[in-house]
Design an enzyme around this catalytic site. Structure first.
Site, PDB file in Angstrom:
ATOM      1  N   CYS A  89      35.228 102.898  27.115  1.00  0.00           N
ATOM      2  CA  CYS A  89      35.642 103.720  25.975  1.00  0.00           C
ATOM      3  C   CYS A  89      36.256 105.055  26.379  1.00  0.00           C
ATOM      4  CB  CYS A  89      34.446 103.986  25.059  1.00  0.00           C
ATOM      5  SG  CYS A  89      33.104 104.887  25.869  1.00  0.00           S
ATOM      6  N   GLN A  90      36.154 105.446  27.648  1.00  0.00           N
ATOM      7  CA  GLN A  90      36.601 106.775  28.049  1.00  0.00           C
ATOM      8  C   GLN A  90      38.067 107.083  27.706  1.00  0.00           C
ATOM      9  OE1 GLN A  90      34.940 104.625  29.906  1.00  0.00           O
ATOM     10  NE2 GLN A  90      33.260 105.600  31.015  1.00  0.00           N
TER      11      GLN A  90
END
Length: 443
Positions: A89-90
């Protein structure tokens, strides 16, 4: 040996699944609870593999492979019913610099789509941060959805909050469900509705007061005057006092505690600090979200200000001077808090903020605190909770429970690593609620 794993060896599986981006196994716990059997998992981070194998592979009486790097995956050597995965998700978060598909981790979405298209499972469940659905990322999000749909799937997506599924954590995540087009009525899938459950932190955190508090109601005008702050969270009600205290010198709010509240300071010193706080984000002092303010500018803002007064605040470690720039607060990062404390939640709070991989220091009051006087609220908290140190940092086991992991689950021995892994994990009850409805389409 955990009894849950023993049972899995005895009962024939109701369905099979592959656990992509498995982390430490949040998806797996949820699916095994419904009788699923994992045929393989994909993970490359060594510490996560260690924890995953200890909990799921070590006692299993079968040969279950780590499928390895997603970028190298193609056709599985088996047929599988369901594919799950929390794609990194970064790239869609502020911490990841919002690079989206331009980030190599963001491009793992393309590998995920490719693997789904090649293997054609009956269905899939994918999870990511809510930021993926934000307007700035919407074109890329729509592209991901179009590609998944073109792979022969009916699609549904929705942002779900962990607090709606029995966890006292305010955690929004987007879930994408795909059902293969030849599955009867697959286009009619609907996401689960929120559960009518309202647990409190003390139900999940050990060593704190179990006393419930009936909160007093106030007129919003009493608490905020004519201006209610626009950025209040889901669990910050406009007619109640907050259930947490934020320790920060660079923000202000109903329950924000500053360093000058915690040590002896005069009314004049508090006034100086308040004026610096209210002006430090003005663009005339620089482009950042908070800038040092020069002495000359401060003397225009504060009547009869003497440099010696600023020096006194420097001696108290409240202010510091940046050469050729000006004065700023020593505690200038929200995430660092003050004296190592960023937030203290009251034990009766309905939800904690989103647990993250950065492992911010979050504390919970160990003693009941029920002050209902809005004018004395902060000071009594300081006197009753903060100064006597009636608070404790949440432990890895607390963190696991707040993510819905069962107590039999063995965490990494290093607390920092364990909290990071749990912050990256998926909330188990949310996946379990989705899977319960999804499995009805072919079981």
């Amino acid at each position: 040996m955990p009894t849950e794993l023993l049972n899995l060896q005895i009962n024939p599986p109701k369905f099979t699944f592959v656990d992509l981006f498995s982390g430490i196994g949040g998806f797996r716990i949820a699916l095994e609870n419904w009788g699923g059997q994992c045929l393989g998992y994909s993970e490359i981070e060594p510490n996560s593999i260690q924890v995953y194998q200890h909990n799921f592979i070590r006692y299993a009486n079968r040969d279950e492979p780590n499928l390895g790097d997603m970028r190298s995956l193609h056709k599985f050597p088996f047929t599988v019913d369901l594919i799950t995965g929390g794609v990194p998700c970064q790239p869609w978060s502020i911490a990841g610099k919002l690079r989206g598909l331009d980030d190599p981790r963001g491009q793992l979405w393309l590998d995920t789509i490719r693997v789904i298209k090649i293997n054609q499972p009956l269905a899939f469940i994918l999870e990511n941060v809510k930021g993926l659905t934000d307007p700035r990322h919407r074109p890329q999000f729509e592209s991901i959805l179009e590609s998944l749909s073109a792979a022969n799937y009916h699609l549904k997506w929705q942002v779900l909050n962990a607090s709606d599924f029995g966890l006292p954590q305010d955690r929004d995540r987007v879930f994408i469900v795909g059902i293969r087009r030849d599955i009867n009525q697959g286009q009619n899938f609907q996401f689960p509705q929120p559960l009518n459950q309202h647990p409190q932190l003390f139900n999940f955190v050990e060593g704190v007061s179990q006393e419930a508090v009936i909160k007093k109601k106030f007129s919003p005008q009493v608490l905020f005057g004519n201006h209610i702050p626009p950025a209040r969270g889901r669990f910050q009600k406009n007619d109640e006092l907050n259930d947490f205290f934020l320790f920060s010198d660079v923000r202000n709010g109903q329950t924000t505690i500053h360093s000058w509240d915690l040590i002896e300071t005069s009314d004049r010193q508090k006034q100086i600090c308040d004026i610096i706080l209210k002006n430090r984000r003005k663009k005339i002092y620089g482009p950042k979200d908070g800038n040092p303010i020069p002495l000359a500018a401060l003397q225009q803002l504060i009547d009869d200000l003497q440099e010696s007064e600023l020096n006194q605040l420097m001696q108290k470690r409240i202010l510091r001077h940046i050469e050729n720039q000006g004065y700023e607060f020593v505690n200038s990062k929200i995430s660092s808090g003050i004296n190592g404390v960023a937030k203290i939640y009251l034990a009766h709070a309905q939800a904690i903020a989103t647990l993250t991989a950065t492992g911010n220091q979050i504390f919970v009051a160990t003693k009941s605190f029920s002050c209902q006087n809005h004018q004395r609220y902060k000071q009594e908290f300081i006197n009753i909770i903060y100064h006597p140190q009636n608070y404790q940092e949440i432990t890895p086991r607390d963190t696991a429970r707040l993510q819905g992991f069962p107590d039999w689950f063995v965490l990494h021995k290093n607390p920092s690593i364990a909290k990071k892994q749990l912050g990256n994990a998926v909330p188990v009850p949310v996946v379990q609620a989705i899977a319960k409805l999804l499995l009805n389409f072919w079981l």
